[in-house]
Design a protein around this motif. Structure first.
Motif, PDB file in Angstrom:
ATOM      1  N   ASP A 264      30.519  39.702  46.993  1.00 60.50           N
ATOM      2  CA  ASP A 264      31.908  39.776  46.529  1.00 60.50           C
ATOM      3  C   ASP A 264      32.531  38.399  46.340  1.00 60.50           C
ATOM      4  O   ASP A 264      33.306  38.181  45.399  1.00 60.50           O
ATOM      5  CB  ASP A 264      32.758  40.597  47.513  1.00 60.50           C
ATOM      6  N   ILE A 265      32.238  37.472  47.239  1.00 60.58           N
ATOM      7  CA  ILE A 265      32.914  36.173  47.175  1.00 60.58           C
ATOM      8  C   ILE A 265      32.263  35.209  46.174  1.00 60.58           C
ATOM      9  O   ILE A 265      32.673  34.049  46.063  1.00 60.58           O
ATOM     10  CB  ILE A 265      32.990  35.500  48.568  1.00 60.58           C
ATOM     11  N   LYS A 266      31.293  35.709  45.417  1.00 60.39           N
ATOM     12  CA  LYS A 266      30.696  34.864  44.379  1.00 60.39           C
ATOM     13  C   LYS A 266      31.677  34.609  43.233  1.00 60.39           C
ATOM     14  O   LYS A 266      31.471  33.714  42.422  1.00 60.39           O
ATOM     15  CB  LYS A 266      29.418  35.509  43.837  1.00 60.39           C
ATOM     16  N   GLN A 267      32.703  35.452  43.143  1.00 64.35           N
ATOM     17  CA  GLN A 267      33.734  35.237  42.140  1.00 64.35           C
ATOM     18  C   GLN A 267      35.097  35.401  42.794  1.00 64.35           C
ATOM     19  O   GLN A 267      35.237  36.130  43.768  1.00 64.35           O
ATOM     20  CB  GLN A 267      33.579  36.212  40.972  1.00 64.35           C
ATOM     21  N   PRO A 268      36.117  34.714  42.288  1.00 65.30           N
ATOM     22  CA  PRO A 268      37.444  34.816  42.904  1.00 65.30           C
ATOM     23  C   PRO A 268      38.034  36.216  42.728  1.00 65.30           C
ATOM     24  O   PRO A 268      37.657  36.944  41.799  1.00 65.30           O
ATOM     25  CB  PRO A 268      38.268  33.767  42.155  1.00 65.30           C
ATOM     26  N   LEU A 269      38.968  36.560  43.592  1.00 61.27           N
ATOM     27  CA  LEU A 269      39.565  37.899  43.577  1.00 61.27           C
ATOM     28  C   LEU A 269      40.189  38.211  42.224  1.00 61.27           C
ATOM     29  O   LEU A 269      40.128  39.350  41.746  1.00 61.27           O
ATOM     30  CB  LEU A 269      40.617  37.997  44.692  1.00 61.27           C
ATOM     31  N   GLU A 270      40.765  37.215  41.598  1.00 61.55           N
ATOM     32  CA  GLU A 270      41.442  37.426  40.319  1.00 61.55           C
ATOM     33  C   GLU A 270      40.502  37.998  39.267  1.00 61.55           C
ATOM     34  O   GLU A 270      40.922  38.781  38.392  1.00 61.55           O
ATOM     35  CB  GLU A 270      42.027  36.098  39.838  1.00 61.55           C
ATOM     36  N   ASP A 271      39.233  37.647  39.333  1.00 64.37           N
ATOM     37  CA  ASP A 271      38.273  38.112  38.329  1.00 64.37           C
ATOM     38  C   ASP A 271      38.024  39.615  38.403  1.00 64.37           C
ATOM     39  O   ASP A 271      37.466  40.202  37.463  1.00 64.37           O
ATOM     40  CB  ASP A 271      36.940  37.367  38.480  1.00 64.37           C
ATOM     41  N   TYR A 272      38.404  40.230  39.518  1.00 64.24           N
ATOM     42  CA  TYR A 272      38.187  41.676  39.662  1.00 64.24           C
ATOM     43  C   TYR A 272      39.295  42.501  39.012  1.00 64.24           C
ATOM     44  O   TYR A 272      39.140  43.709  38.828  1.00 64.24           O
ATOM     45  CB  TYR A 272      38.092  42.054  41.144  1.00 64.24           C
ATOM     46  N   VAL A 273      40.426  41.864  38.705  1.00 65.46           N
ATOM     47  CA  VAL A 273      41.578  42.621  38.216  1.00 65.46           C
ATOM     48  C   VAL A 273      41.242  43.382  36.936  1.00 65.46           C
ATOM     49  O   VAL A 273      41.610  44.554  36.782  1.00 65.46           O
ATOM     50  CB  VAL A 273      42.788  41.684  37.995  1.00 65.46           C
ATOM     51  N   GLU A 274      40.529  42.736  35.991  1.00 69.28           N
ATOM     52  CA  GLU A 274      40.204  43.388  34.715  1.00 69.28           C
ATOM     53  C   GLU A 274      39.392  44.665  34.925  1.00 69.28           C
ATOM     54  O   GLU A 274      39.508  45.619  34.143  1.00 69.28           O
ATOM     55  CB  GLU A 274      39.438  42.424  33.811  1.00 69.28           C
TER      56      GLU A 274
END
Length: 692
Positions: A335-345
């Motif tokens: 999960d932490i491989k990308q920032p939380l913001e990237d999950y919004v889409e």
């Protein structure tokens, strides 16, 4: 009165969450039956394990108490013939009641004479009464979900396999769907005997304990709690107590033995919530923490059995936990491989509710509603920025691998991942606090941003649900709207937020129209939501010790500021408890009743002709501005004091002035004066709702 009765309902393993409710019904229904059947007793006791529900009745009388009652029979005119001999109607009455002519007398009822009989019914023996009733007692236990089995008609949470029914030292039989009712019970599924003969109520508990069953749940609770605490102390730590988990574990074991296991150190680098949640929610393990609350590398679990082969059991539990934590570790690092913001889409692919759009749609609505609430409360620019950022990220963790596997971590992982991505503390905390409070008595948001976000999230769900017609009905509340409304009220009261509920609802509904083009009857939906909140407010205020009539009085003002309503209600409650308002209620109720006849509050002094109306006019003018000033400052006690001071001129007015005179101008002017007084008074409370 020394008789004892034992009922044991032997079942397949009952879900822990159903046990307490079943015991409460078993006790209540039994006591009601004993009262109806006129059987005296000293007390009833209920016990349970996963495989049995147990009832003990102590101090039973030998038989029912004798019943003496007066029974109404036929009218006198048809009870005797013209020679005063009993007719067939009277003979049938006596035969049906088992009485003789000597027990008959005449009495009047509704202007006509009737035959009455003094009926004496001797009580049946307790053995017979219980035999006739215990099957119904078992059937009276209702579960949220029940099942049928083996072609039987009865429904129960789990199949009933045996029934023990003993009065003193004697089997008390009754028919129950072909299931054997006798004195045979079963011990622990693996350690005890499968055939235990109970010859008396006194030996029941000891015989089962010899077969590794502690029937008394209170004893099991103590063994688990204090045994676990002792093990934790031996490792220099403290048991992280969770009362609900403790109760649940108590109800899933018959012979508890607390044991301690170790957590591999490699997992301790994970966030504590990631470790604790699988332990508690999935494996029913108790964490151990140090004096500062930091997690230690140990856990407590409870074995349903004795201490034999305990090392093997510990290793087995450690391996189970390790497997769960290995999954959690993998999910976390992925999960932490990308920032939380990237999950919004990705939220665009998850439906929130078919008619209410996706979770992404909900995110945008929450963002807009949070901003409107922030503007209304005039929060600072920094708080507003943090709040909007938290709103945008609020649902992003719902599409992460961790939350997909451990749904209990929603919000918590959002907070953790936000920190990992470099978001500030306020934004991260608000993401977690959006879900607070989750249940009655839960913690409330601590930050302004978290409080506003939580209100916006909950109100969005409530408004949308009502708009599409899925509001709560009866006991049905699939979206937890009652809980969410209570959460909003609790946050507003805790943070003393001056929010107009009507404006909040307007905003939430308007955003649905703006974003989704949702079509609904706006005025009726808004009224339904307001009424829904008022119902929750009433219940909550009553639980806080505020009188129901005071609650009705303040709500009737039309003010929808929840915090303001609470302050008013508290002040009025205090006044009535001190009996300071009682003497003026009648006076001001007369004002309110007459004020309903006016359509204006324009008062002309030159139309007054009586000294008493001039006196009242001047007295009211003297306090009006002071009252309004007190209301602005929320000094409702001072406003009430000013109005109480009007009692004498109001009483004098009613004593010396005829309001409803023929002269239209005089009548209208006097009604307008009362209307002006009433209108101002209603800004505090509708005193007509108060009960003297």
């Amino acid at each position: 009165m020394s008789n004892k009765y034992l009922l044991e309902i032997g079942v397949e393993e009952l879900p822990a969450r159903l046990i307490n409710g079943a015991l409460a019904q078993l006790k209540e229904n039994t006591e009601k039956m004993l009262k109806n059947e006129r059987i005296e007793y000293t007390n009833t006791e209920t016990y349970a394990t996963p495989r049995r529900l147990v009832l003990i009745i102590r101090g039973l009388s030998d038989k029912q108490s004798t019943l003496k009652e007066r029974v109404k029979g036929p009218a006198k005119r048809i009870a005797y013939d013209d020679k005063d001999n009993p007719t067939k109607a009277l003979q049938g009455f006596m035969r049906g009641q088992g009485i003789s002519i000597e027990q008959i007398f005449i009495d009047e009822h509704n202007g006509e004479e009737y035959v009455y009989g003094n009926v004496i019914k001797e009580g049946k023996d307790t053995f017979t009464v219980l035999s006739n009733n215990m099957a119904d007692i078992i059937k009276s236990i209702v579960f949220p979900k029940s099942m049928k089995w083996g072609g039987k008609n009865i429904r129960f949470a789990r199949p009933i396999r045996w029934i023990v029914s003993i009065l003193n030292d004697r089997v008390l039989p009754f028919e129950f769907e072909g299931i054997e009712v006798g004195n045979l019970t079963k011990g622990h599924r693996f350690l005890g005997s499968n055939r235990i003969e109970i010859n008396s109520v006194e030996e029941y508990f000891s015989k089962l304990e010899d077969n590794f069953v502690l029937v008394d749940q209170n004893k099991r609770w103590e063994i688990i709690k204090y045994g676990s605490e002792r093990l934790a102390k031996e490792k220099g730590g403290n048991l992280l107590i969770d009362e609900d988990l403790l109760d649940e574990v108590t109800n899933i074991v018959e012979y508890p033995t607390p044991i301690i296991g170790r957590i591999e150190k490699e997992y301790l680098s994970l966030p504590e919530d990631v470790i604790i949640t699988p332990m508690k929610e999935h494996l029913r393990f108790f964490p151990i923490v140090n004096d500062k609350g930091k997690l230690l590398p140990y856990f407590i679990t409870v074995r349903n059995g004795n201490k034999e082969y305990i090392e093997m059991v510990v290793k087995g539990n450690e391996k189970v936990l390790e497997a769960r934590l290995e999954d959690a570790k993998f999910f976390y690092h992925e999960d932490i491989k990308q920032p939380l913001e990237d999950y919004v889409e990705q939220l665009k692919n998850i439906v929130f509710q078919e008619k209410l759009g996706t979770l992404y749609d909900k995110t945008i609505r929450i963002q807009k509603l949070s901003k409107k609430i922030g503007d209304y409360l005039e929060v600072g620019e920094e708080t507003q920025r943090n709040m909007e950022r938290a709103a945008y990220l609020s649902k992003a963790d719902l599409v992460t691998k961790m939350v997909d596997e451990f749904t209990e971590l929603q919000g918590r992982m959002g907070m953790e991942y936000a920190k990992q991505a470099g978001e500030n503390e306020i934004v991260s905390t608000a993401i977690y606090e959006q879900y607070l409070p989750r249940f009655a008595g839960d913690e409330l948001p601590t930050t302004t941003a978290g409080s506003i976000l939580s209100i916006a999230d909950k109100l969005d769900t409530i408004a949308g649900s009502f708009a599409i017609g899925i509001q709560p009905t009866g006991s049905q509340d699939p979206y937890g709207l009652r809980r969410q409304a209570l959460g909003i009220i609790n946050i507003i009261l805790d943070k003393r937020l001056n929010l107009a509920l009507g404006e909040l609802i307007d905003s939430a509904l308007y955003i649905y129209v703006e974003e989704l083009g949702l079509v609904f009857d706006y005025s009726s939906i808004k009224k339904e939501i307001v009424d829904f909140f008022n119902g929750r407010i009433k219940n909550m205020f009553i639980d806080m010790g505020i009188r129901y009539d005071i609650i009705d009085g303040v709500i009737s003002t039309g003010i929808d500021n929840i915090y303001d309503l609470k302050v008013r209600a508290d002040k009025l409650n205090q006044y009535l408890e001190e009996d300071r308002l009682t003497e003026v209620l009648f006076t001001f109720n007369r004002v309110i009743n007459l004020a309903e006849k006016t359509t204006s509050t324009e008062v002309k002094r030159d139309l007054f002709v009586e000294d008493a109306e001039v006196e009242l006019y001047e007295a009211f003018n003297d306090i009006e501005e002071k009252v309004l000033s007190c209301l602005d400052k929320k000094e409702y006690d001072k406003a009430l004091e000013l109005f109480i001071g009007l009692k004498e001129p109001v009483d004098n007015f009613f004593d010396h002035v005829m309001v409803m005179v023929d002269d239209e101008d005089l009548r209208g002017n006097r009604l307008n004066l009362l209307g002006k007084i009433s209108e101002t008074m209603l800004l505090i409370c509708d005193l007509s709702k108060l009960v003297k």
